[in-house]
Design a protein around this motif. Structure first.
Motif, PDB file in Angstrom:
ATOM      1  N   PHE A   1     -30.538  79.316  22.357  1.00 22.92           N
ATOM      2  CA  PHE A   1     -29.147  79.116  21.966  1.00 22.92           C
ATOM      3  C   PHE A   1     -28.681  80.353  21.217  1.00 22.92           C
ATOM      4  N   TYR A   2     -27.409  80.408  20.958  1.00 22.91           N
ATOM      5  CA  TYR A   2     -26.818  81.472  20.154  1.00 22.91           C
ATOM      6  C   TYR A   2     -26.263  80.844  18.885  1.00 22.91           C
ATOM      7  N   GLU A   3     -26.165  81.648  17.860  1.00 22.53           N
ATOM      8  CA  GLU A   3     -25.615  81.182  16.593  1.00 22.53           C
ATOM      9  C   GLU A   3     -24.555  82.182  16.169  1.00 22.53           C
ATOM     10  N   VAL A   4     -23.396  81.679  15.809  1.00 25.33           N
ATOM     11  CA  VAL A   4     -22.340  82.538  15.288  1.00 25.33           C
ATOM     12  C   VAL A   4     -22.170  82.203  13.811  1.00 25.33           C
ATOM     13  N   ILE A   5     -22.174  83.245  12.989  1.00 22.11           N
ATOM     14  CA  ILE A   5     -21.988  83.099  11.542  1.00 22.11           C
ATOM     15  C   ILE A   5     -20.564  83.536  11.223  1.00 22.11           C
ATOM     16  N   CYS A   6     -19.831  82.657  10.574  1.00 20.52           N
ATOM     17  CA  CYS A   6     -18.436  82.919  10.232  1.00 20.52           C
ATOM     18  C   CYS A   6     -18.232  82.507   8.781  1.00 20.52           C
ATOM     19  N   GLY A   7     -18.204  83.486   7.893  1.00 20.99           N
ATOM     20  CA  GLY A   7     -18.108  83.169   6.476  1.00 20.99           C
ATOM     21  C   GLY A   7     -19.347  82.427   6.021  1.00 20.99           C
ATOM     22  N   PHE A   8     -19.164  81.219   5.492  1.00 23.12           N
ATOM     23  CA  PHE A   8     -20.288  80.413   5.025  1.00 23.12           C
ATOM     24  C   PHE A   8     -20.701  79.351   6.044  1.00 23.12           C
ATOM     25  N   ALA A   9     -20.164  79.415   7.247  1.00 25.20           N
ATOM     26  CA  ALA A   9     -20.470  78.423   8.273  1.00 25.20           C
ATOM     27  C   ALA A   9     -21.280  79.056   9.399  1.00 25.20           C
ATOM     28  N   ALA A  10     -22.144  78.254  10.003  1.00 25.85           N
ATOM     29  CA  ALA A  10     -22.930  78.687  11.156  1.00 25.85           C
ATOM     30  C   ALA A  10     -22.749  77.657  12.257  1.00 25.85           C
ATOM     31  N   PHE A  11     -22.557  78.128  13.484  1.00 25.43           N
ATOM     32  CA  PHE A  11     -22.332  77.249  14.617  1.00 25.43           C
ATOM     33  C   PHE A  11     -23.318  77.582  15.722  1.00 25.43           C
TER      34      PHE A  11
ATOM     35  N   ALA B   1     -18.208  69.928  19.097  1.00 25.00           N
ATOM     36  CA  ALA B   1     -17.115  70.013  18.130  1.00 25.00           C
ATOM     37  C   ALA B   1     -16.247  71.238  18.410  1.00 25.00           C
ATOM     38  N   ARG B   2     -14.962  71.100  18.172  1.00 24.98           N
ATOM     39  CA  ARG B   2     -14.001  72.189  18.357  1.00 24.98           C
ATOM     40  C   ARG B   2     -13.780  72.862  17.012  1.00 24.98           C
ATOM     41  N   HIS B   3     -13.788  74.205  17.021  1.00 28.71           N
ATOM     42  CA  HIS B   3     -13.596  74.976  15.794  1.00 28.71           C
ATOM     43  C   HIS B   3     -12.524  76.032  16.030  1.00 28.71           C
ATOM     44  N   ARG B   4     -11.614  76.153  15.087  1.00 28.08           N
ATOM     45  CA  ARG B   4     -10.596  77.212  15.104  1.00 28.08           C
ATOM     46  C   ARG B   4     -10.928  78.145  13.948  1.00 28.08           C
ATOM     47  N   LEU B   5     -11.246  79.410  14.288  1.00 26.46           N
ATOM     48  CA  LEU B   5     -11.752  80.348  13.298  1.00 26.46           C
ATOM     49  C   LEU B   5     -10.952  81.636  13.294  1.00 26.46           C
ATOM     50  N   PRO B   6     -10.811  82.257  12.116  1.00 22.38           N
ATOM     51  CA  PRO B   6     -10.235  83.602  12.099  1.00 22.38           C
ATOM     52  C   PRO B   6     -11.292  84.585  12.620  1.00 22.38           C
ATOM     53  N   LEU B   7     -10.940  85.349  13.630  1.00 25.46           N
ATOM     54  CA  LEU B   7     -11.916  86.224  14.277  1.00 25.46           C
ATOM     55  C   LEU B   7     -12.466  87.285  13.326  1.00 25.46           C
ATOM     56  N   ASP B   8     -11.667  87.711  12.355  1.00 25.27           N
ATOM     57  CA  ASP B   8     -12.159  88.746  11.443  1.00 25.27           C
ATOM     58  C   ASP B   8     -13.223  88.227  10.471  1.00 25.27           C
ATOM     59  N   ARG B   9     -13.487  86.912  10.465  1.00 21.26           N
ATOM     60  CA  ARG B   9     -14.532  86.336   9.619  1.00 21.26           C
ATOM     61  C   ARG B   9     -15.880  86.222  10.336  1.00 21.26           C
ATOM     62  N   VAL B  10     -15.916  86.548  11.615  1.00 20.45           N
ATOM     63  CA  VAL B  10     -17.183  86.497  12.346  1.00 20.45           C
ATOM     64  C   VAL B  10     -18.068  87.630  11.825  1.00 20.45           C
ATOM     65  N   VAL B  11     -19.199  87.244  11.254  1.00 23.20           N
ATOM     66  CA  VAL B  11     -20.114  88.210  10.642  1.00 23.20           C
ATOM     67  C   VAL B  11     -21.212  88.607  11.602  1.00 23.20           C
ATOM     68  N   ARG B  12     -21.702  87.618  12.377  1.00 24.02           N
ATOM     69  CA  ARG B  12     -22.864  87.896  13.227  1.00 24.02           C
ATOM     70  C   ARG B  12     -22.909  86.906  14.379  1.00 24.02           C
ATOM     71  N   ILE B  13     -23.393  87.389  15.523  1.00 26.36           N
ATOM     72  CA  ILE B  13     -23.737  86.543  16.656  1.00 26.36           C
ATOM     73  C   ILE B  13     -25.192  86.848  16.978  1.00 26.36           C
ATOM     74  N   SER B  14     -26.036  85.827  16.942  1.00 27.46           N
ATOM     75  CA  SER B  14     -27.468  86.029  17.147  1.00 27.46           C
ATOM     76  C   SER B  14     -27.976  85.136  18.265  1.00 27.46           C
ATOM     77  N   GLU B  15     -28.925  85.660  19.034  1.00 28.49           N
ATOM     78  CA  GLU B  15     -29.573  84.888  20.085  1.00 28.49           C
ATOM     79  C   GLU B  15     -30.903  84.363  19.544  1.00 28.49           C
ATOM     80  N   SER B  16     -31.193  83.110  19.826  1.00 24.59           N
ATOM     81  CA  SER B  16     -32.467  82.525  19.445  1.00 24.59           C
ATOM     82  C   SER B  16     -33.162  82.032  20.705  1.00 24.59           C
ATOM     83  N   THR B  17     -34.344  82.559  20.980  1.00 21.33           N
ATOM     84  CA  THR B  17     -35.084  82.166  22.173  1.00 21.33           C
ATOM     85  C   THR B  17     -36.456  81.669  21.781  1.00 21.33           C
TER      86      THR B  17
END
Length: 77
Positions: free
Chosen positions: A19-29, A60-76
């Motif tokens: 899966f992938y994980e996106v970190i946005c501020g203090f939230a992870a999806f 779940a649906r999330h509406r996020l400010p794009l400038d808050r995306v800190v990291r996108i990581s792949e987990s395998t």
């Protein structure tokens, strides 16, 4: 990231532990590869959109400010 694996147990996938994980501020999806690619495409846009809508793997649906995306990581596995 181990806390996200429990959410993935119910999803049918060729590799359910990938899966992938996106970190946005203090939230992870936890997101799919397709969603991660879409976010990367948005980040490459000039000018980038201010807000984006994405769906995580549990649906779940999330509406996020794009400038808050800190990291996108792949987990395998």
């Amino acid at each position: 990231m181990n806390r996200h694996i429990q959410f993935l147990d119910s999803f049918e996938s060729e590799h359910p532990e990938d899966f992938y994980e996106v970190i946005c501020g203090f939230a992870a999806f936890v997101i799919s590869k397709e969603t991660a690619i879409e976010i990367e495409r948005w980040l490459d846009c000039l000018p980038p959109p201010r807000w984006v809508v994405l769906h995580d793997l549990p649906g779940a649906r999330h509406r996020l400010p794009l400038d808050r995306v800190v990291r996108i990581s792949e987990s395998t596995a």
